[in-house]
Design a protein around this motif. Structure first.
Motif, PDB file in Angstrom:
ATOM      1  N   ASN A 151       0.775  -1.104  -0.059  1.00 35.14           N
ATOM      2  CA  ASN A 151      -0.262   0.086   0.121  1.00 35.14           C
ATOM      3  C   ASN A 151       0.925   1.176  -0.095  1.00 35.14           C
ATOM      4  OD1 ASN A 151      -2.576  -0.184  -0.324  1.00 35.14           O
ATOM      5  ND2 ASN A 151      -2.978  -1.441   1.790  1.00 35.14           N
ATOM      6  N   ASN A 152       1.843   1.160   0.774  1.00 36.34           N
ATOM      7  CA  ASN A 152       2.738   2.245   0.606  1.00 36.34           C
ATOM      8  C   ASN A 152       3.839   2.085  -0.630  1.00 36.34           C
ATOM      9  OD1 ASN A 152       5.107   3.798   0.806  1.00 36.34           O
ATOM     10  ND2 ASN A 152       5.424   3.711   3.198  1.00 36.34           N
ATOM     11  N   GLU A 153       3.244   2.701  -1.757  1.00 40.99           N
ATOM     12  CA  GLU A 153       4.282   2.276  -2.767  1.00 40.99           C
ATOM     13  C   GLU A 153       5.715   2.077  -2.663  1.00 40.99           C
ATOM     14  OE1 GLU A 153       1.708   4.208  -5.430  1.00 40.99           O
ATOM     15  OE2 GLU A 153       2.879   5.889  -5.513  1.00 40.99           O
ATOM     16  N   ASN A 154       6.273   3.178  -1.741  1.00 45.53           N
ATOM     17  CA  ASN A 154       7.719   3.423  -1.663  1.00 45.53           C
ATOM     18  C   ASN A 154       8.193   1.965  -1.287  1.00 45.53           C
ATOM     19  OD1 ASN A 154       7.780   5.973  -2.637  1.00 45.53           O
ATOM     20  ND2 ASN A 154       6.938   6.584  -0.625  1.00 45.53           N
ATOM     21  N   ILE A 155       7.319   1.151  -0.249  1.00 46.56           N
ATOM     22  CA  ILE A 155       8.124  -0.061   0.027  1.00 46.56           C
ATOM     23  C   ILE A 155       8.262  -1.112  -1.326  1.00 46.56           C
ATOM     24  CG2 ILE A 155       7.840  -2.006   1.418  1.00 46.56           C
ATOM     25  CD1 ILE A 155       6.129  -0.152   3.245  1.00 46.56           C
ATOM     26  N   SER A 156       7.367  -0.926  -1.992  1.00 51.25           N
ATOM     27  CA  SER A 156       7.394  -1.775  -3.368  1.00 51.25           C
ATOM     28  C   SER A 156       8.870  -1.349  -4.172  1.00 51.25           C
ATOM     29  CB  SER A 156       6.156  -1.575  -4.334  1.00 51.25           C
ATOM     30  OG  SER A 156       5.080  -1.747  -3.497  1.00 51.25           O
ATOM     31  N   TYR A 157       8.768   0.094  -4.694  1.00 55.36           N
ATOM     32  CA  TYR A 157      10.068   0.449  -5.306  1.00 55.36           C
ATOM     33  C   TYR A 157      11.398   0.113  -4.395  1.00 55.36           C
ATOM     34  CZ  TYR A 157       6.275   3.051  -7.416  1.00 55.36           C
ATOM     35  OH  TYR A 157       5.188   3.413  -8.192  1.00 55.36           O
ATOM     36  N   SER A 158      11.363   0.075  -3.113  1.00 60.22           N
ATOM     37  CA  SER A 158      12.498  -0.151  -2.514  1.00 60.22           C
ATOM     38  C   SER A 158      12.886  -1.560  -2.459  1.00 60.22           C
ATOM     39  CB  SER A 158      12.329   0.366  -0.930  1.00 60.22           C
ATOM     40  OG  SER A 158      13.367  -0.143  -0.228  1.00 60.22           O
ATOM     41  N   MET A 159      11.929  -2.713  -2.563  1.00 58.99           N
ATOM     42  CA  MET A 159      12.081  -3.882  -2.562  1.00 58.99           C
ATOM     43  C   MET A 159      12.588  -4.172  -3.947  1.00 58.99           C
ATOM     44  SD  MET A 159       9.417  -6.049  -0.336  1.00 58.99           S
ATOM     45  CE  MET A 159       9.251  -5.821   1.271  1.00 58.99           C
ATOM     46  N   VAL A 160      12.095  -3.580  -5.010  1.00 59.96           N
ATOM     47  CA  VAL A 160      12.606  -3.902  -6.280  1.00 59.96           C
ATOM     48  C   VAL A 160      13.953  -3.282  -6.524  1.00 59.96           C
ATOM     49  CG1 VAL A 160      12.129  -2.974  -8.932  1.00 59.96           C
ATOM     50  CG2 VAL A 160      10.280  -3.722  -7.300  1.00 59.96           C
ATOM     51  N   LYS A 161      14.259  -2.491  -6.186  1.00 61.90           N
ATOM     52  CA  LYS A 161      15.425  -1.695  -6.035  1.00 61.90           C
ATOM     53  C   LYS A 161      16.515  -2.554  -5.592  1.00 61.90           C
ATOM     54  CE  LYS A 161      18.034   2.604  -5.449  1.00 61.90           C
ATOM     55  NZ  LYS A 161      18.846   2.363  -4.140  1.00 61.90           N
ATOM     56  N   ARG A 162      16.235  -3.077  -4.393  1.00 61.50           N
ATOM     57  CA  ARG A 162      16.949  -4.045  -3.572  1.00 61.50           C
ATOM     58  C   ARG A 162      17.210  -5.464  -4.723  1.00 61.50           C
ATOM     59  NH1 ARG A 162      14.197  -5.223   1.876  1.00 61.50           N
ATOM     60  NH2 ARG A 162      15.550  -6.985   1.918  1.00 61.50           N
ATOM     61  N   ALA A 163      16.388  -6.014  -5.272  1.00 62.16           N
ATOM     62  CA  ALA A 163      16.489  -7.205  -5.941  1.00 62.16           C
ATOM     63  C   ALA A 163      17.272  -6.859  -7.279  1.00 62.16           C
ATOM     64  CB  ALA A 163      14.909  -7.388  -6.374  1.00 62.16           C
ATOM     65  N   GLU A 164      17.149  -5.561  -7.757  1.00 65.71           N
ATOM     66  CA  GLU A 164      17.920  -5.198  -8.864  1.00 65.71           C
ATOM     67  C   GLU A 164      19.512  -5.151  -8.497  1.00 65.71           C
ATOM     68  OE1 GLU A 164      17.387  -1.236 -10.723  1.00 65.71           O
ATOM     69  OE2 GLU A 164      15.111  -1.806 -11.120  1.00 65.71           O
ATOM     70  N   GLU A 165      19.638  -4.622  -7.343  1.00 70.07           N
ATOM     71  CA  GLU A 165      21.146  -4.386  -6.886  1.00 70.07           C
ATOM     72  C   GLU A 165      21.372  -5.824  -6.439  1.00 70.07           C
ATOM     73  OE1 GLU A 165      20.749   0.024  -5.210  1.00 70.07           O
ATOM     74  OE2 GLU A 165      20.597  -1.459  -3.802  1.00 70.07           O
ATOM     75  N   ALA A 166      20.675  -6.876  -5.863  1.00 70.34           N
ATOM     76  CA  ALA A 166      21.384  -8.007  -5.714  1.00 70.34           C
ATOM     77  C   ALA A 166      21.456  -8.929  -7.022  1.00 70.34           C
ATOM     78  CB  ALA A 166      20.505  -8.835  -4.677  1.00 70.34           C
ATOM     79  N   GLY A 167      21.044  -8.427  -7.951  1.00 70.70           N
ATOM     80  CA  GLY A 167      21.204  -9.219  -9.388  1.00 70.70           C
ATOM     81  C   GLY A 167      20.281  -9.834  -9.841  1.00 70.70           C
ATOM     82  N   TYR A 168      18.972  -9.777  -9.240  1.00 71.62           N
ATOM     83  CA  TYR A 168      17.646 -10.424  -9.647  1.00 71.62           C
ATOM     84  C   TYR A 168      17.623 -10.180 -11.256  1.00 71.62           C
ATOM     85  CZ  TYR A 168      16.826 -12.391  -5.203  1.00 71.62           C
ATOM     86  OH  TYR A 168      17.127 -13.086  -4.023  1.00 71.62           O
ATOM     87  N   GLU A 169      17.039 -11.022 -12.094  1.00 75.76           N
ATOM     88  CA  GLU A 169      16.849 -10.509 -13.403  1.00 75.76           C
ATOM     89  C   GLU A 169      15.481 -10.284 -14.101  1.00 75.76           C
ATOM     90  OE1 GLU A 169      18.522 -14.119 -15.020  1.00 75.76           O
ATOM     91  OE2 GLU A 169      20.626 -13.818 -14.267  1.00 75.76           O
ATOM     92  N   ALA A 170      14.500 -10.388 -13.220  1.00 75.08           N
ATOM     93  CA  ALA A 170      13.050 -10.047 -13.604  1.00 75.08           C
ATOM     94  C   ALA A 170      12.179  -9.620 -12.317  1.00 75.08           C
ATOM     95  CB  ALA A 170      12.555 -10.984 -14.430  1.00 75.08           C
ATOM     96  N   ILE A 171      11.050  -8.899 -12.475  1.00 75.31           N
ATOM     97  CA  ILE A 171      10.214  -8.826 -11.346  1.00 75.31           C
ATOM     98  C   ILE A 171       9.085  -9.207 -11.722  1.00 75.31           C
ATOM     99  CG2 ILE A 171       8.924  -6.806  -9.987  1.00 75.31           C
ATOM    100  CD1 ILE A 171      12.030  -7.040  -9.469  1.00 75.31           C
ATOM    101  N   VAL A 172       8.343 -10.169 -10.965  1.00 76.26           N
ATOM    102  CA  VAL A 172       7.059 -10.824 -11.128  1.00 76.26           C
ATOM    103  C   VAL A 172       6.098 -10.135 -10.299  1.00 76.26           C
ATOM    104  CG1 VAL A 172       5.622 -13.036 -10.911  1.00 76.26           C
ATOM    105  CG2 VAL A 172       8.207 -13.087 -11.823  1.00 76.26           C
ATOM    106  N   LEU A 173       5.194  -9.540 -10.918  1.00 77.17           N
ATOM    107  CA  LEU A 173       4.176  -8.587 -10.059  1.00 77.17           C
ATOM    108  C   LEU A 173       2.833  -9.455 -10.108  1.00 77.17           C
ATOM    109  CD1 LEU A 173       2.987  -6.238  -8.402  1.00 77.17           C
ATOM    110  CD2 LEU A 173       2.268  -5.422 -10.649  1.00 77.17           C
ATOM    111  N   THR A 174       2.608  -9.946  -8.644  1.00 77.69           N
ATOM    112  CA  THR A 174       1.302 -10.816  -8.685  1.00 77.69           C
ATOM    113  C   THR A 174       0.190 -10.151  -8.521  1.00 77.69           C
ATOM    114  OG1 THR A 174       2.873 -12.517  -7.437  1.00 77.69           O
ATOM    115  CG2 THR A 174       0.421 -12.837  -7.200  1.00 77.69           C
TER     116      THR A 174
END
Ligand SMILES: Cc1cc2nc3c(=O)[nH]c(=O)nc-3n(C[C@H](O)[C@H](O)[C@H](O)COP(=O)(O)O)c2cc1C
Ligand SMILES: O=C(O)C(=O)c1ccccc1
Length: 380
Positions: A151-174
């Motif tokens: 609900n706080n979209e900044n949390i979503s963006y933060s987790m996505v950024k962490r995944a990017e930085e950790a080398g994850y290759e795609a985002i799956v939005l359920t």
């Protein structure tokens, strides 16, 4: 991965003295013996009267492969290409949250087993170990991150950024789990692993999430997670905004309607996953294999179409590819492997599933995944 087709694994399993379940049904039965009733019930069950859970399996039986012979299938290439990357198998591990209810080593064990077999792993937002912990455990093996919108979209963006930085290759939005399905088994067992804190790892390691907390005791953390995860306002504008925030490919997981597939393409989404969440959300919805042909027709070859919910065997993979999927996600069976024997258990399940998939492709007459897409299927 290109490997000779010598039926080695089949013969190895025949002569092996080791006892480990083969079929999904046997895996489920063994897991039931191993873990507590509520944790098993959570994993196995579906929503409502479990009509969709049953249909996910039964629908595969309605499709029959019509094989073609006398092609040279001595070498089967199971590799696929998605978003410019090559993956070894036509399947990935589905995101399954809170795996600590099943085994202490949870996502660490699963991601290590996946790495060993070159199977891409999709990590859930509500995992028991964090993005960074899984990244360290599994090294540079391919990983995607599954996002539950906050609900706080900044949390979503933060987790996505962490995944990017950790080398994850795609985002799956359920997109099908903005609230929980009506899960009677969990009500019967009075069990909510999220409330017990099994899915908090990515939240308590997130600076944006932590900064929103008035208090950092267990109950406040859980309340805040529950409030963030319930987000019935989720709509296409969020998808468009997310697309602007990340350079990673975005897939929508939970698409069943062809018009949603069209809207996904118009929103700039990079891939879709046809799924009914393993029958855990709305009971009564179409099985995903039945939903696939219309979605695949709408999408054409514009973006990749993946599928999950009911994949249990190599032949199921062949059917999904032949009906228009580019790849599939494998779910509950690997979780049962984890329950039975931790990382080793997941490895055994993967080893058999990989070999069964390869044999199924060869015996259908397909020497590679591209050829599998032309396999003839009839519906009875
Ligand atoms: C115990 C359990 C937890 C799950 N957790 C998540 C999750 O956190 N995120 C998600 O997108 N899907 C989740 N799923 C759904 C799976 O990704 C997948 O869609 C489903 O398991 C497919 O059905 P199958 O396992 O029967 O083949 C979960 C499924 C199970 C069984
Ligand atoms: O149990 C699930 O299927 C699931 O996807 C989920 C979603 C949010 C929190 C916990 C689990």
């Amino acid at each position: 991965m290109t490997t000779g087709q010598k039926n080695d694994s089949f013969i190895e399993n025949i002569v092996s003295s080791e006892v480990f379940p083969f079929s999904a049904e046997e895996l489920e039965a063994a897991a039931k013996e191993k873990i507590d009733t509520a944790a098993f019930g959570y994993t196995r069950s579906g929503a409502g009267g479990e009509e969709t859970l049953r249909k996910n399996i039964a629908s595969f039986d309605k499709y029959s492969i019509v094989p073609k012979y006398l092609n040279d299938v001595s070498v089967v290439d199971t590799s696929i290409e998605l978003f410019g990357r090559t993956y070894a198998h036509p399947f990935l591990l589905a995101p399954v949250g809170m795996l600590k209810i099943t085994h202490e080593d949870a996502e660490i064990a699963v991601s290590k087993a996946a790495a060993k077999y070159h199977v891409p792993y999709i990590q859930s937002t509500v995992s028991s170990y964090s993005i960074e912990e899984v990244a360290v455990a599994s090294g540079n093996s391919p990983k995607w991150f599954q996002l539950y919108w906050s609900n706080n979209e900044n949390i979503s963006y933060s987790m996505v950024k962490r995944a990017e930085e950790a080398g994850y290759e795609a985002i799956v939005l359920t997109i099908d789990t903005f609230m929980f399905g009506w899960r009677e088994e969990d009500m019967r067992n009075r069990f909510s692993p999220l409330r017990e804190g099994y899915g908090k790892a990515n939240y308590i390691t997130d600076n944006v999430f932590l900064s929103t907390l008035a208090h950092d005791d267990h109950d406040s953390v859980i309340q805040e997670i529950l409030q963030n995860i319930y987000h019935p306002t989720l709509n296409w504008k969020h998808v468009a905004e997310l697309k602007k925030r990340t350079s990673l490919p975005i897939l929508l997981k939970g698409v069943l309607h062809p018009s949603d597939a069209r809207l996904a393409i118009e929103s700039g989404v990079d891939g879709i996953i046809v799924s009914n969440h393993g029958g855990r959300q709305l009971d009564g919805v179409i099985s995903s294999i039945d939903a696939l042909p219309a979605v695949a027709k709408e999408v054409g070859r514009e973006i990749p179409v993946l599928l999950d919910s009911g994949i249990r065997r190599g032949a199921d993979v062949v059917k999904a590819l032949a009906l228009g999927a580019d790849a599939v996600l494998y779910g509950r069976p690997y979780v049962y492997g984890l329950a039975i024997a931790g990382q080793t258990g997941v490895e055994k399940v993967l080893e058999n599933f990989i070999q069964e998939t390869k044999v199924s492709l060869a015996l259908s007459g397909a020497a590679n995944v591209q050829a599998a897409r032309n396999i003839h299927i009839v519906k009875s």
